[in-house]
Motif scaffolding. Structure first.
Motif, mmCIF file in Angstrom:
data_model
loop_
_atom_site.group_PDB
_atom_site.id
_atom_site.type_symbol
_atom_site.label_atom_id
_atom_site.label_comp_id
_atom_site.label_asym_id
_atom_site.label_seq_id
_atom_site.Cartn_x
_atom_site.Cartn_y
_atom_site.Cartn_z
ATOM 1 N N MET A 1 0.877 -1.215 -0.295
ATOM 2 C CA MET A 1 0.092 0.476 0.033
ATOM 3 C C MET A 1 1.295 0.945 -0.200
ATOM 4 O O MET A 1 1.722 1.155 0.515
ATOM 5 N N LYS A 2 0.851 1.791 -0.732
ATOM 6 C CA LYS A 2 1.237 3.378 -0.953
ATOM 7 C C LYS A 2 0.576 4.895 -0.744
ATOM 8 O O LYS A 2 -0.340 4.231 -1.099
ATOM 9 N N LEU A 3 1.430 5.670 0.225
ATOM 10 C CA LEU A 3 0.194 6.684 0.663
ATOM 11 C C LEU A 3 1.470 7.745 0.288
ATOM 12 O O LEU A 3 2.237 8.268 0.507
ATOM 13 N N GLU A 4 0.332 8.771 -0.523
ATOM 14 C CA GLU A 4 1.536 10.152 -0.812
ATOM 15 C C GLU A 4 0.811 10.772 0.131
ATOM 16 O O GLU A 4 -0.724 11.138 0.156
ATOM 17 N N PRO A 112 4.998 25.773 -10.119
ATOM 18 C CA PRO A 112 4.493 27.018 -9.827
ATOM 19 C C PRO A 112 5.278 27.740 -8.682
ATOM 20 O O PRO A 112 5.609 27.169 -7.797
ATOM 21 N N TRP A 113 4.795 29.325 -9.360
ATOM 22 C CA TRP A 113 5.405 29.777 -8.335
ATOM 23 C C TRP A 113 4.874 30.156 -6.930
ATOM 24 O O TRP A 113 5.708 30.833 -6.440
ATOM 25 N N THR A 114 3.961 30.154 -7.402
ATOM 26 C CA THR A 114 3.022 30.354 -5.648
ATOM 27 C C THR A 114 2.318 29.432 -5.089
ATOM 28 O O THR A 114 2.496 29.581 -3.786
ATOM 29 N N GLY A 115 3.297 28.093 -4.932
ATOM 30 C CA GLY A 115 3.467 27.229 -4.173
ATOM 31 C C GLY A 115 4.690 26.310 -4.387
ATOM 32 O O GLY A 115 4.663 26.294 -5.279
ATOM 33 N N LEU A 116 3.866 24.651 -3.140
ATOM 34 C CA LEU A 116 5.247 24.427 -3.436
ATOM 35 C C LEU A 116 4.170 23.406 -3.784
ATOM 36 O O LEU A 116 3.671 23.120 -2.923
ATOM 37 N N TRP A 117 5.030 22.141 -4.411
ATOM 38 C CA TRP A 117 4.486 20.681 -4.415
ATOM 39 C C TRP A 117 5.546 19.468 -4.613
ATOM 40 O O TRP A 117 5.877 18.965 -4.867
ATOM 41 N N CYS A 118 4.595 18.630 -3.595
ATOM 42 C CA CYS A 118 6.052 18.006 -3.073
ATOM 43 C C CYS A 118 5.002 17.286 -1.347
ATOM 44 O O CYS A 118 4.516 16.917 -1.526
ATOM 45 N N CYS A 119 5.611 15.543 -1.518
ATOM 46 C CA CYS A 119 4.724 14.645 -0.774
ATOM 47 C C CYS A 119 5.594 13.921 -0.022
ATOM 48 O O CYS A 119 7.356 13.722 -0.505
ATOM 49 N N ALA A 120 5.272 12.903 1.034
ATOM 50 C CA ALA A 120 6.347 12.034 1.389
ATOM 51 C C ALA A 120 5.363 11.194 1.367
ATOM 52 O O ALA A 120 4.154 10.568 1.398
ATOM 53 N N ILE A 121 6.509 9.694 0.281
ATOM 54 C CA ILE A 121 5.636 8.289 0.482
ATOM 55 C C ILE A 121 5.453 7.561 1.534
ATOM 56 O O ILE A 121 6.771 7.236 1.361
ATOM 57 N N LEU A 122 4.393 6.410 2.004
ATOM 58 C CA LEU A 122 4.552 5.716 2.988
ATOM 59 C C LEU A 122 4.359 4.392 1.854
ATOM 60 O O LEU A 122 3.405 4.240 1.289
ATOM 61 N N ASP A 123 5.284 3.813 2.081
ATOM 62 C CA ASP A 123 5.080 2.153 1.579
ATOM 63 C C ASP A 123 4.825 1.433 2.285
ATOM 64 O O ASP A 123 5.858 1.049 3.224
ATOM 65 N N LEU A 124 3.803 0.676 3.005
ATOM 66 C CA LEU A 124 3.566 -0.423 4.190
ATOM 67 C C LEU A 124 3.356 -1.672 3.542
ATOM 68 O O LEU A 124 2.430 -1.715 2.281
#
Length: 124
Positions: A1-4, A112-124
Motif C-alpha cells: 500500500m502506498k500513501l502520498e 508553480p511560483w505560487t506554492g510548493l508541491w511535494c510529498c512524502a510517500i509511505l510504503d506499507l
C-alpha cells in the motif's frame, strides 16, 4: 500500500523549535491526513497483523534542495506514523522505518511560483 502525504509543515521539523500551539495543530492535521489516506487505501479491508514488526519505507520528495536530512524528516513525520498506526490498529512501536530521498518533486520547471508541491510517500 502506498500513501502520498503532503510535505511536513515547518513547525513539525525538530530544528524549528516552534511554539506548542502551531506544532499541535500541525500534528493533528498530519495525523488525520495519514489516517484517512490509510483507510482510503484499505477500502474497507482489515489489516491482518501477524504480531511481528511492520516495515515501512518513507520516501521524501523534497520541495527544494536545501539541507533537510533523513533523521529530521522521519521525526517530522511522527504524527503521520501515528495516523497509520491508528488506521491499522497496531502500536507504532512495532514499526521498522526506512527513510530514503526520491527526486525533488515536481521537477523545477513544473513548479508553480505560487506554492510548493511535494510529498512524502509511505510504503506499507
Amino acid at each position: 500500500m502506498k500513501l502520498e502525504l503532503s510535505w511536513p509543515e515547518p513547525a513539525l521539523w525538530p530544528n524549528e523549535r516552534a511554539h506548542w500551539k502551531p506544532v499541535s495543530r500541525a500534528r493533528r492535521g498530519q495525523r488525520h491526513e495519514a489516517r484517512m489516506a490509510t483507510l482510503e487505501q484499505m477500502a474497507g479491508r482489515a489489516y491482518v497483523w501477524d504480531g511481528g514488526t511492520v516495515r515501512l519505507t518513507i520516501t521524501g520528495h523534497k520541495p527544494r534542495e536545501n539541507g533537510q536530512d533523513r533523521t529530521n524528516f522521519e521525526a517530522a513525520l511522527k504524527a503521520a506514523l501515528d495516523g497509520v498506526a491508528d488506521a491499522i490498529a497496531v502500536n507504532d512501536k512495532y514499526f521498522v522505518v526506512a527513510t530514503d530521498w526520491g527526486d525533488n518533486w515536481p521537477p523545477r520547471a513544473a513548479r508553480p511560483w505560487t506554492g510548493l508541491w511535494c510529498c512524502a510517500i509511505l510504503d506499507l
